[in-house]
Design a protein around this motif. Structure first.
Motif, short mmCIF file in Angstrom:
data_model
loop_
_atom_site.label_atom_id
_atom_site.label_comp_id
_atom_site.label_asym_id
_atom_site.label_seq_id
_atom_site.Cartn_x
_atom_site.Cartn_y
_atom_site.Cartn_z
N ASP A 24 -0.80 11.78 0.04
CA ASP A 24 0.60 11.14 0.11
C ASP A 24 0.21 9.77 0.12
N TRP A 25 0.49 8.90 -1.05
CA TRP A 25 0.09 7.69 -1.03
C TRP A 25 1.30 7.05 -1.20
N SER A 26 1.76 6.09 0.06
CA SER A 26 2.89 5.51 0.12
C SER A 26 2.72 4.08 0.62
N SER A 27 3.28 3.04 0.13
CA SER A 27 3.27 1.66 0.41
C SER A 27 4.69 1.23 0.30
N ASP A 28 4.44 -0.15 0.37
CA ASP A 28 5.94 -0.86 -0.07
C ASP A 28 6.31 -1.13 -1.48
N TYR A 52 11.84 11.34 0.17
CA TYR A 52 11.50 10.04 0.85
C TYR A 52 10.67 9.17 0.13
N CYS A 53 10.70 8.00 -0.09
CA CYS A 53 9.68 6.98 -0.51
C CYS A 53 9.44 5.78 0.41
N GLY A 54 10.65 5.50 1.29
CA GLY A 54 10.52 4.34 2.03
C GLY A 54 11.11 3.14 1.53
N PHE A 55 11.65 3.08 0.24
CA PHE A 55 12.08 1.96 -0.46
C PHE A 55 13.20 2.52 -1.45
N ARG A 56 13.94 1.53 -2.08
CA ARG A 56 14.72 1.92 -3.23
C ARG A 56 13.94 2.14 -4.52
N TYR A 107 5.32 13.33 -8.40
CA TYR A 107 6.28 12.25 -8.94
C TYR A 107 5.47 11.16 -8.59
N ALA A 108 5.84 9.85 -9.23
CA ALA A 108 5.29 8.50 -8.75
C ALA A 108 6.73 7.65 -9.01
N ALA A 109 6.88 6.98 -7.88
CA ALA A 109 8.21 6.13 -7.59
C ALA A 109 7.56 4.74 -7.32
N PHE A 110 8.07 3.66 -8.18
CA PHE A 110 7.93 2.35 -7.92
C PHE A 110 9.19 1.45 -7.15
N ALA A 111 9.01 0.82 -6.39
CA ALA A 111 9.87 -0.18 -5.54
C ALA A 111 10.82 -1.10 -6.36
N GLU A 112 12.03 -0.93 -6.28
CA GLU A 112 12.95 -2.11 -6.67
C GLU A 112 12.77 -3.47 -6.36
N ASN A 113 12.62 -3.35 -4.85
CA ASN A 113 12.18 -4.90 -4.30
C ASN A 113 10.99 -4.49 -3.31
#
Length: 124
Positions: free
Chosen positions: A9-13, A32-36, A110-116
């Motif tokens: 589980d690799w999560s960051s901002d 859940y990603c912790g960001f949009r 999945y891989a999700a990248f933050a909007e901000n």
């Protein structure tokens, strides 16, 4: 085809990369990603029949996102209701029961990248 998945589980901002399990319902799982998320890459890995899918808020700036790219094919950008996803303030919600995104018991990476990224950092 057999796949060996090493999951951390690799999560960051900036980025969240992990696995989720489909429930087969049009009211699919929340991830859940912790960001949009601005950019989401999804692949079903327990079935060789499904390709890679990219959805982002540039192509679909409002929910429900329906415009996707298939990076493993030469297909052009496509809009279709089978790939409905909501980009939320703290992750994403699958809004379809298609096997490419949400088969009952299906395994997805999945891989999700933050909007901000970086919590609105103003550093110089």
């Amino acid at each position: 085809t057999a796949y060996e998945i090493v999951s951390r589980d690799w999560s960051s901002d900036v980025c969240s990369c992990d696995l989720y399990t489909g429930n087969g319902s049009a009211d699919g799982p929340f991830v859940y990603c912790g960001f949009r998320p601005r950019f989401i890459l999804i692949k079903r890995y327990d079935s060789g029949a499904e390709g890679w899918y990219i959805e982002d808020t540039s192509r679909s700036p409002y929910n429900v996102m329906q415009t996707y790219l298939s990076p493993n094919s030469s297909a052009a950008e496509t809009t279709a209701s089978f790939c409905n996803i909501d980009s939320l303030s703290n992750g994403f919600k699958i809004r379809n029961s298609d096997s490419a995104f949400n088969a009952s018991g299906g395994s997805y990476i999945y891989a999700a990248f933050a909007e901000n990224p970086f919590n609105y950092s103003l550093a110089r």
